[in-house]
Design an enzyme around this catalytic site. Structure first.
Site, PDB file in Angstrom:
ATOM      1  N   CYS A   1      -6.556  -3.825   6.902  1.00  0.00           N
ATOM      2  CA  CYS A   1      -7.726  -2.950   6.847  1.00  0.00           C
ATOM      3  C   CYS A   1      -8.865  -3.536   6.020  1.00  0.00           C
ATOM      4  O   CYS A   1     -10.032  -3.235   6.288  1.00  0.00           O
ATOM      5  CB  CYS A   1      -7.334  -1.573   6.324  1.00  0.00           C
ATOM      6  SG  CYS A   1      -6.802  -1.529   4.605  1.00  0.00           S
TER       7      CYS A   1
ATOM      8  N   CYS B   1       0.833  -1.207   0.000  1.00  0.00           N
ATOM      9  CA  CYS B   1       0.000   0.000   0.000  1.00  0.00           C
ATOM     10  C   CYS B   1       0.866   1.255   0.000  1.00  0.00           C
ATOM     11  O   CYS B   1       0.589   2.215  -0.720  1.00  0.00           O
ATOM     12  CB  CYS B   1      -0.941  -0.012   1.202  1.00  0.00           C
ATOM     13  SG  CYS B   1      -2.090   1.382   1.268  1.00  0.00           S
TER      14      CYS B   1
END
Length: 365
Positions: A202, A101
């Site tokens: 997440c 990410c």
């Protein structure tokens, strides 16, 4: 300097944005919408991508008096992070989605869009430090270093950043401890001062990675075997296991010597999970690919510290680069090195770079 402050809705990014504003920068708050089906309430999610988090970030921006926007990067996140995560597990590897990410979203997609819109840099709430040192031929060079707060240090997940990305990155919290950040947030009147930290992955709200992978990849029953090939049990998918794993094996009978068993290999070609004793997990040599350097690539053989987990211990080592590949020789054996993890190399507190682990082995008896 015009700066995009990435605001997740948590206390760290709130204080980071405030500090950039205090430093005299022209700051705009941006929340990244990364989930295509964000949970509405924090109680139903353990990450940092809920609708409620976007609202929290907006309220902090209002307190600071800065513009605030939500940038939709859900499709890019799905392709570059979620699909990569799934594909890596399908190959029997153990990826770290936070590194991917940072590489693909926060310091590629976000930074690229910020620059295209006329901004100069991106600031985040990561716990790490950027140190400016004299550059070759004049000027300054920016180095990535560990944070002062070793318990919160996030330099490991930033080891994928290259020199150009570091030149446009700010980490305002690196010189401060987490308790001090919460105190500062309270003093600034941020209601997120006591908000719990996000944790786990997440996009897996309940934290059950194996169940999530089962839904994404489908069940693929196979055998759990020992190193001699004897069948000890069954699994619903080899992708749900990682090297070094001890719990959740569901074996039908204990080892003859009573010693605990660990996953020592995941064979996706035969859909087998191989288990063995702890002594089979030790490695002292690592080959990595997809090398990323936070500055110039090391020339020749260099002494480094090697870290293979986000909160793992740093081990003295020797390393050398060969194009996109990195060879690391550890001074001591470590256990549970899984392909797909990242090895991040340090020179003191400075991050030299990183590579994705292709294999780990024992070179010395």
């Amino acid at each position: 300097m015009r700066v995009v402050a990435a605001m997740s809705g948590g206390v760290d990014s709130a204080v980071a944005a405030a500090r950039m504003l205090d430093a005299g920068h022209d700051v705009v708050g941006v929340h990244l919408a990364l989930s295509q089906s964000a949970a509405t309430l924090r109680e139903s999610a353990r990450g940092c991508c809920t609708i409620e988090d976007a609202g929290d970030a907006r309220r902090v921006a209002d307190v600071l008096g800065i513009p605030f926007y939500v940038w939709d990067m859900a499709e890019r996140f799905r392709r570059d992070v979620v699909e990569d995560f799934t594909a890596e597990y399908a190959r029997g590897r153990t990826p770290n989605p936070c590194l991917r990410c940072n590489e693909k979203i926060k310091f590629a997609a976000l930074l690229d869009k910020a620059i295209a819109l006329g901004f100069d840099a991106v600031a985040t709430g990561h716990y790490a430090q950027v140190v400016e040192v004299p550059g070759v031929g004049g000027g300054v060079r920016r180095e990535l270093h560990r944070a002062v707060d070793s318990a919160k240090d996030q330099s490991y997940v930033l080891g994928v950043l290259d020199a150009e990305q570091l030149a446009r990155a700010f980490f305002p919290l690196g010189d401060t401890t987490k308790p001090q950040i919460r105190e500062e947030a309270a003093e600034r009147g941020f209601f997120v001062a006591r908000k719990p930290d996000s944790h786990d992955i997440c996009f897996i709200p309940d934290g059950d990675t194996r169940a999530w992978l089962g839904r994404a990849l489908g069940e693929a029953p196979g055998d759990i075997v020992d190193t001699d090939g004897a069948v000890l049990g069954r699994h619903a998918g080899a992708f749900g296991y990682t090297v070094g794993q001890r719990k959740g094996l569901g074996l039908s009978r204990p080892a003859p010597d009573g010693e605990p068993r660990y996953v020592v290999e995941v064979r996706t070609d035969t859909n087998q999970v191989v288990v063995g004793t702890a002594d089979l997990l030790g490695v002292d040599a690592i080959t990595g690919d997809h090398a990323r350097w936070c500055g110039p690539a090391p020339a020749g053989v260099v002494r480094v510290g090697a870290q293979v987990r986000a909160h793992g211990a740093e081990v003295p080592a020797t390393a050398w680069a060969d194009g996109d590949r990195v060879e690391v020789r550890l001074d001591e054996r470590i256990r549970g090195v899984a392909p797909g993890q990242s090895v991040v190399l340090y020179d003191g507190t400075r991050v030299v770079g990183s590579a994705t682990i292709a294999s780990g082995r024992l070179d010395r008896d």
